[in-house]
Design an enzyme around this catalytic site. Sequence first.
Site, short mmCIF file in Angstrom:
data_model
loop_
_atom_site.label_atom_id
_atom_site.label_comp_id
_atom_site.label_asym_id
_atom_site.label_seq_id
_atom_site.Cartn_x
_atom_site.Cartn_y
_atom_site.Cartn_z
N ASP A 26 46.33 33.23 42.45
CA ASP A 26 45.79 33.36 43.80
C ASP A 26 46.66 32.62 44.81
OD1 ASP A 26 43.64 34.98 43.50
OD2 ASP A 26 42.14 33.39 43.41
N LYS A 64 49.62 40.26 46.52
CA LYS A 64 50.64 41.22 46.92
C LYS A 64 50.57 42.56 46.22
CE LYS A 64 54.03 37.72 48.26
NZ LYS A 64 55.39 37.18 48.02
N MET A 114 35.44 28.39 53.82
CA MET A 114 35.76 29.70 54.43
C MET A 114 35.05 29.88 55.77
SD MET A 114 35.61 32.08 51.00
CE MET A 114 33.97 31.50 50.53
#
Length: 558
Positions: free
Chosen positions: A348, A370, A485
Amino acid sequence: MTGLVIVGHGTRSAAGVDQFAALVERVRRRGDIGDVEGGFIELSRPPLTDAVGALVARGHRALVALPLVLTAAGHGKGDIPAAMAREQERHPGLTYRYGRPLGPHPLLHDALAQRIDAALAETSPAGAALADPSPAGADRAGTWVALIGRGSTDPDANAEVAKVARLLWEGRGYAGVEPGFISLAEPSVPAVLDRLRRLGARRIVVAPYFLFAGVLPDRIVAQSAEFAAAHPDLDVRVAEVIGDCDALADLVLERHAEALGGDIRMNCDTCAYRVLMPGFADKVGRPQRPHDHPDDPVGHHHHHGHDHHDHGHDHGSVAVVGGGPGADDLITVRGKALLDAADVVVVDRLAPQGLLAGLRPDVLVVDAAKVPRGPSMAQEAINAALVSHARAGRRVVRLKGGDPYVFGRGHEEVQACVAAGVPVTVVPGVSSALAAPALAGVPVTHRGVAHDVTVVSGHLPPGHPDSLVDWAALARARGTVVLLMAVDTIAKIATVLIEHGRAPETPVLAVQDAGLPGQRSVPARLDEIGAVAAREGIGPPAVFVLGPVVALTTGPST
């Protein structure tokens, strides 16, 4: 009299099962050694639990358990003792003496030589241009032998195959004997054959160092035939496996007598479970547990007696590892050991990137951010990658930031592996929810100040239809709240918390890049944190901690 249970690993080959059964019967007929039963720890019937159960039913409470393995590797060191431990739980009061592995032993070397000579006695293959078409093994001097073992992640077991190769060469007159492996270790069968060809060999006998027929011996035959077809100038022959024979029965009886006499010597000087060997730091001191071999179908190391299903796949394993909050040295010891042993690492963005620099050069690193779908890898694609690499026989580490189960989707990946029948384990990590405050000098709980801490995902703002957070209840709580987050939603969260009763002056600390050289902390009041975070340019990864404990901040931890 002590009962004898002969313990095999198991095979998908019916011929291999028949050979095992024939050997058990041969041992049963040889000498007066009492009751004899045989069973497998997986893949084949009868299962070990039936064999032990039969002996117990006939009154035996003391057994000799003899591992029918050639080398002391994972099956002999871990799987069979673990299976016997389960039998002791099933039959209270049961005791057993554990025999040592069969090899190396002169009886086996003589049997191998007989199989090699039998292969030499056969008519030479069509099209082979022999320099000396000698009959019936009369010219060992012109014969090179490729001794092919199973292959193991245990270097001591692989070294034993090399030792057997040398002992097989000594005094028998072959041009040379080279060791190789069909799985997990190098050199491979084609690599050994090519090495012998370059050494000038024209006649090669490939000798499987295997007891019975099976998937891997079949693979040895296939790879040898493929190499021979590509090199028609070579005479390549494959000898039979050792198989059911008097020599093997004699050796079983010898190991049985040793176990009864307490002689279970094993070489531990180069055992990777006891001595640190280069590249095998993950094994030292670790408990011996059942493990999965990439050439075994998955789901068969659970040993549920009659529950033997063949999934038809050759599997490795997956470890979902929490890498910690960012610093390379905050990963757990277990996580680092699994990382060092990995063949594939799926990583990650928030995982400790510095750990990747320490991987072996041959490790495949898959960046989940990616590939294969645009800017972020869909979770389904990550799951599929874990499963596919494991099914290819690789040790896969899914390296995640923090803890895999704290807003990390780790359990989704575990569920995918379980559904696919792939062995999976979870290694907890240090969550940034606790580490970031600590590294910034904030205790999330403190005597007389906060007796509870709530970790909340700020990914969805208050009022979002998919949000599962009871923001009103959270506002009424008096303890510590840690928000992950929440960089984009902190202003809305603060407003809602204040609307439902949290004091506007509640102290808040924003911690960015916790554990990294660029770590910084920005304090604010709850009613000002949105504006302060925007003004100070707080960006992910960042953790917000709010509550009275923030007033206890001592400054960054070093």
